[in-house]
Design an enzyme around this catalytic site. Structure first.
Site, PDB file in Angstrom:
ATOM      1  N   GLN A  19       0.825  -1.215   0.000  1.00 26.57           N
ATOM      2  CA  GLN A  19       0.000   0.000   0.000  1.00 26.57           C
ATOM      3  C   GLN A  19       0.850   1.253   0.000  1.00 26.57           C
ATOM      4  O   GLN A  19       0.341   2.357  -0.192  1.00 26.57           O
ATOM      5  CB  GLN A  19      -0.946   0.002   1.200  1.00 26.57           C
ATOM      6  N   CYS A  25      -5.223   0.290   3.556  1.00 32.60           N
ATOM      7  CA  CYS A  25      -5.345  -1.143   3.844  1.00 32.60           C
ATOM      8  C   CYS A  25      -6.759  -1.642   3.571  1.00 32.60           C
ATOM      9  O   CYS A  25      -6.952  -2.767   3.115  1.00 32.60           O
ATOM     10  CB  CYS A  25      -4.965  -1.405   5.292  1.00 32.60           C
ATOM     11  N   HIS A 161      -6.451  -1.560  11.512  1.00 33.14           N
ATOM     12  CA  HIS A 161      -5.839  -2.097  10.288  1.00 33.14           C
ATOM     13  C   HIS A 161      -6.764  -3.146   9.671  1.00 33.14           C
ATOM     14  O   HIS A 161      -7.377  -3.941  10.382  1.00 33.14           O
ATOM     15  CB  HIS A 161      -4.474  -2.722  10.637  1.00 33.14           C
TER      16      HIS A 161
END
Lengths: 214, 227
Positions: A19, A25, A161
């Site tokens: 990324q 993410c 995340h």
């Protein structure tokens, strides 16, 4: 659920992506899931575009973050996803350049999965890789092995995340989730993170979801 | 307080005394744990900031504690007069339960404090902890060079490289602490993110929206036996 499962061995998972310096993410977690769903329902593994989501999903915030549930809706409303080759990743948001004619895959819906890890494992083995969100405690310095931080340090209240469950199993009798991350293959175990399975470690069971391809 | 990364500026530290009371009292109790009456420290000044999400709150406190004089040879080999200790605590409050995540205390020496405020705040603005022992950074230098080679790192200036070495050294300590607190088989250490501060890493690579917003409601998946 079978005692172990790994979609990487069945061709349902594309290469580990990166990324870059961008909080995208959420887009990688969703494209990884759609890649798996398309493979299982149409038999073709295609690497799909995260940049399309950064540029064209106006509900989420590109490099400042997003939510898988919004991204599924954006894919459905846009009319599908282009491939990585056709709409390559830049790592920062640009003007939306999506073309419905270029879309190679589409989705019909999205679903939220159970918080029971046994049910999540059974669903994964039957239906494919799953988008999840976790507390990334310690991942900045993770190198290899099965992570199992003390619960208060990796509280499910601090989810920050999004990643992709691609399999599960046991190593020396320690149960784990095999997790595809999006920080490149020079992080972790060739880009993968192994997290203890069965105790809701780091909130892994709190936001499991998937696209639906009929 | 919306869940957002720690703001570094002063007002972020000014939680009301009402909000600070419970976490500060818990931290003091933990500090005095096991001490007999009359030998316990008392709370002096305290300030704090909080990061909240869901039912969880993470308090970061800075407090001065007044240690009583010590004349008990079992506790202090030499008689000690009253002294002041500067502590930083991290207290997790979840569903009304408290947990002490971190405690760093050191005696307050007025000279050292002035020195630190006058010197470090000038050229290492992001340095958020006590300076590392000089020899520790020196020891880390070879590892840092390997890190730069492995991950092809270059920095714009000597000062930047020096600052990144300090961050790298501090991160080595953090990785060791995380290692000590892991019950699995994971190994923690040098990664390509080892020259980033915790704030930089969180801001650049993570996604705080996930804990702040619930997003669009999705229908529940049928479980496998239903299928």
């Amino acid at each position: 659920a079978p005692p172990e499962w790994d979609w990487r061995k069945k061709g349902a998972v594309t290469e580990v992506k990166n990324q870059g310096m961008c909080g995208s993410c959420w887009a990688f977690s969703v494209t990884g899931n759609v890649e798996g769903q398309w493979f299982l329902n149409r038999g073709t593994l295609l690497s799909l575009s995260e940049q399309e989501l950064l540029d064209c999903d106006k509900v989420d915030k590109a490099c400042l973050g997003g939510l898988p549930s919004n991204a599924y809706a954006a894919i459905k409303n846009l009319g599908g996803l282009e491939t990585e080759d056709d709409y390559g990743y830049q790592g920062h948001v640009q003007t939306c350049n999506f073309s419905a004619q270029m879309a190679k895959v589409y989705i019909n819906d999205s679903v939220e999965l159970s918080r029971n890890e046994n049910k999540i494992a059974a669903w994964l083995a039957q239906k494919g890789p799953i988008s999840v969100a976790i507390n990334a405690f310690g991942m900045q310095f993770y190198r290899h092995g099965i992570a199992h931080p003390f619960r208060p340090l990796c509280s499910p209240w601090f989810i920050d995340h999004a990643v992709l469950l691609v399999g599960y199993g046991n190593r020396s009798n320690i149960p784990y989730w095999a997790i595809k991350n999006s920080w490149g293959s020079d992080w972790g175990e060739e880009g993968y993170y192994y997290l203890y399975r069965g105790s809701g470690a780091c909130g892994v069971n709190t936001m499991a979801s998937s696209a639906v391809v009929n | 307080v919306p869940a957002k990364p720690w703001a570094d500026d002063e007002q972020a530290w000014n939680l009301s005394s009402q909000e600070l009371l419970a976490p500060a009292r818990f931290a003091l109790d933990m500090y005095n744990y096991g001490r007999a009456a009359g030998t316990r420290a008392v709370l002096g000044a305290v300030r704090g900031r909080v990061r909240r999400a869901g039912q969880g709150s993470l308090f970061s406190l800075e407090a001065t504690l007044e240690e009583p004089p010590c004349n008990d040879p079992l506790v202090c080999p030499l008689p000690e007069t009253k002294k002041t200790v500067l502590c930083s605590f991290e207290v997790l409050e979840e569903l009304k339960e408290h947990l002490l995540l971190r405690r760093d205390c050191s005696p307050v020496n007025a000279k050292v404090t002035e020195f630190r405020n006058a010197t470090f705040s000038s050229f290492l603005p992001l340095l958020d902890k006590d300076p590392l022992p000089q020899d520790f950074s020196v020891k880390m230098a070879p590892l840092f060079k390997d890190f730069m080679t492995t991950y092809n790192r270059t920095y714009e200036s000597r000062e930047e490289a020096q600052w990144r070495l300090t961050v790298f050294a501090r991160n080595m300590i953090r990785a060791q602490k995380i290692q000590a607190l892991d019950r699995g088989t994971a190994q923690y250490g040098i990664t390509k993110f080892s020259d980033l501060t915790e704030e930089e890493f969180h801001t650049i690579y993570l996604n705080p929206l996930l804990q702040k917003e619930s997003g669009r409601k999705m229908s529940p998946a049928k479980s496998i036996n239903d299928l």
